[in-house]
Design a protein around this motif. Structure first.
Motif, short mmCIF file in Angstrom:
data_model
loop_
_atom_site.label_atom_id
_atom_site.label_comp_id
_atom_site.label_asym_id
_atom_site.label_seq_id
_atom_site.Cartn_x
_atom_site.Cartn_y
_atom_site.Cartn_z
N THR A 5 11.73 11.60 -0.16
CA THR A 5 11.24 10.66 -1.21
C THR A 5 12.21 9.32 -1.20
N ASN A 6 11.97 8.20 -1.50
CA ASN A 6 12.87 7.11 -1.84
C ASN A 6 12.37 6.28 -2.99
N TYR A 7 13.62 6.27 -3.93
CA TYR A 7 13.06 5.63 -5.27
C TYR A 7 14.02 4.19 -5.23
N HIS A 8 14.88 4.01 -4.39
CA HIS A 8 15.69 2.78 -4.37
C HIS A 8 15.41 1.93 -3.44
N SER A 9 14.62 0.87 -3.39
CA SER A 9 14.07 -0.01 -2.46
C SER A 9 14.09 -1.36 -2.73
N HIS A 10 14.31 -2.16 -1.84
CA HIS A 10 13.94 -3.62 -2.20
C HIS A 10 12.92 -4.33 -1.18
N CYS A 11 12.30 -5.23 -1.35
CA CYS A 11 11.29 -5.75 -0.73
C CYS A 11 11.49 -7.44 -0.73
N HIS A 12 10.61 -8.14 -0.42
CA HIS A 12 10.70 -9.69 -0.40
C HIS A 12 10.69 -10.33 -1.71
N TYR A 13 10.56 -9.56 -2.79
CA TYR A 13 10.43 -9.98 -4.16
C TYR A 13 11.87 -10.11 -4.58
N CYS A 14 12.70 -9.41 -3.74
CA CYS A 14 14.39 -10.11 -4.12
C CYS A 14 15.03 -10.10 -2.95
N ASP A 15 15.98 -9.37 -2.60
CA ASP A 15 16.75 -9.67 -1.12
C ASP A 15 16.33 -8.76 -0.03
N GLY A 16 15.15 -8.07 -0.30
CA GLY A 16 14.74 -7.44 0.88
C GLY A 16 13.95 -8.20 1.73
N LYS A 17 13.66 -7.39 2.84
CA LYS A 17 12.70 -7.98 3.87
C LYS A 17 11.32 -7.49 3.79
N TYR A 18 10.51 -8.48 3.89
CA TYR A 18 8.93 -8.13 4.17
C TYR A 18 8.31 -7.55 2.95
N ALA A 19 6.95 -7.88 2.98
CA ALA A 19 6.01 -7.48 1.72
C ALA A 19 6.04 -5.98 1.43
N PRO A 20 5.79 -5.68 0.30
CA PRO A 20 5.83 -4.35 -0.17
C PRO A 20 4.86 -3.34 0.61
N GLU A 21 3.61 -3.89 1.08
CA GLU A 21 2.77 -2.94 1.76
C GLU A 21 3.33 -2.68 3.27
N ILE A 22 4.37 -3.59 3.95
CA ILE A 22 4.79 -3.15 5.10
C ILE A 22 6.00 -1.96 4.69
N HIS A 23 6.47 -2.13 3.81
CA HIS A 23 7.36 -0.92 3.68
C HIS A 23 6.53 0.50 3.16
#
Length: 289
Positions: A5-23
């Protein structure tokens, strides 16, 4: 069968890379069965890494869409990593409450402010850290670090999140023990005082692997000696990657889980079927019912 499980993640809505679906697709490839998005919450101070307020609605809608689209393959939860800036932002701020989140991670990224009112970011570049140390605390590193942990305790006592994010991240600024050391009595006293408040609050403390896989630190947040104290206090823990890229979703999980087993932990707390539950684990993953 074991999974992660992983509950701490960032996507392109903040400083992460790529769209949520890619994650999500990457999470499935890495054996993850429960995944939480926790973009940095919008703030009322300028940063380069928080979600913009105008993107919050789209973020919530997109995660909800993915929940439905992938419900047969993976549990998806909507969260945010929320800063604690008294008088400005915290987990009980109206716009956070109105978002209808499944969970919150509370993290301290700012401590006090410069003379012009700009909040001091303590986990950014080291030169900025040194500037705040000089300008706000007259170079007194003990006072600055104590203030960091005081702010953490204040958050837990007044606006407690579900999960405490990277509780000792301030150690990233220690200059390999030259500026301050975890072995000093005053530092340990601050940590232990914070753990007492954490125990009383009921918060989950995350074991955050980002500092290790980014090769900035030899061990996770929090350090092993702190985890040993957490076990003594019977405070629940979870394992998170603080991922900003799809390749990081389970980074250093097996090694960290093995270390936690060695310390004596038997379970991780997870959000499963919309309930917080404790489940056993090994270095191969969690036993999710």
């Amino acid at each position: 069968m074991q999974s992660w499980t992983n509950y701490h993640s960032h996507c392109h809505y903040c400083d992460g890379k790529y769209a949520p679906e890619i994650h999500i697709k990457a999470a499935l490839q890495q054996g993850v069965k429960i995944y939480g998005f926790s973009s940095h919450s919008p703030l009322f101070v300028p940063t380069t890494w928080n979600m913009k307020m105008e993107r919050l609605k789209d973020y919530l809608q997109e995660i909800n869409r993915l929940k439905e689209q992938y419900q047969a393959d993976i549990q998806i939860y909507t969260g945010m990593e929320v800063d604690f800036i008294p008088g400005s932002t915290q987990v009980d701020s109206p716009y956070i409450q109105e978002a209808g989140l499944d969970y919150t991670i509370g993290s301290i990224h700012f401590v006090d402010s410069f003379a012009d009112g700009t909040p001091w970011e303590v986990d950014g570049g080291h030169q900025l850290f040194l500037k705040g140390l000089k300008d706000i605390f007259d170079g007194n590193v003990q006072q600055a670090i104590k203030r960091y942990f005081e702010r953490t305790r204040e958050m837990l006592q007044t606006a407690c999140p579900d999960v405490l994010g990277h509780m000792d991240k301030i150690k990233i600024q220690c200059e390999e023990g030259q500026l301050f050391s975890e072995n000093e009595d005053w530092y340990r006293e601050e940590v232990l005082a914070t753990l007492e408040v954490a125990q009383q609050s009921g918060v989950i403390i995350e074991v955050n692997t980002r500092g290790v896989y980014k090769k900035k630190l030899p061990d996770a947040y929090p350090s092993r000696w702190i985890l040993e104290e957490i076990l003594k206090l019977d405070i629940p823990v979870m394992l998170n990657a603080d991922s900003h890229h799809p390749d990081e979703i389970t980074a250093n999980f097996s090694e960290s889980a093995s270390m936690l087993q060695d310390i004596g932990f038997k379970t991780f707390r997870i959000l499963h079927q919309n309930k917080w539950q404790d489940v056993p684990f090994t270095s191969e993953g969690l036993f999710i019912p």
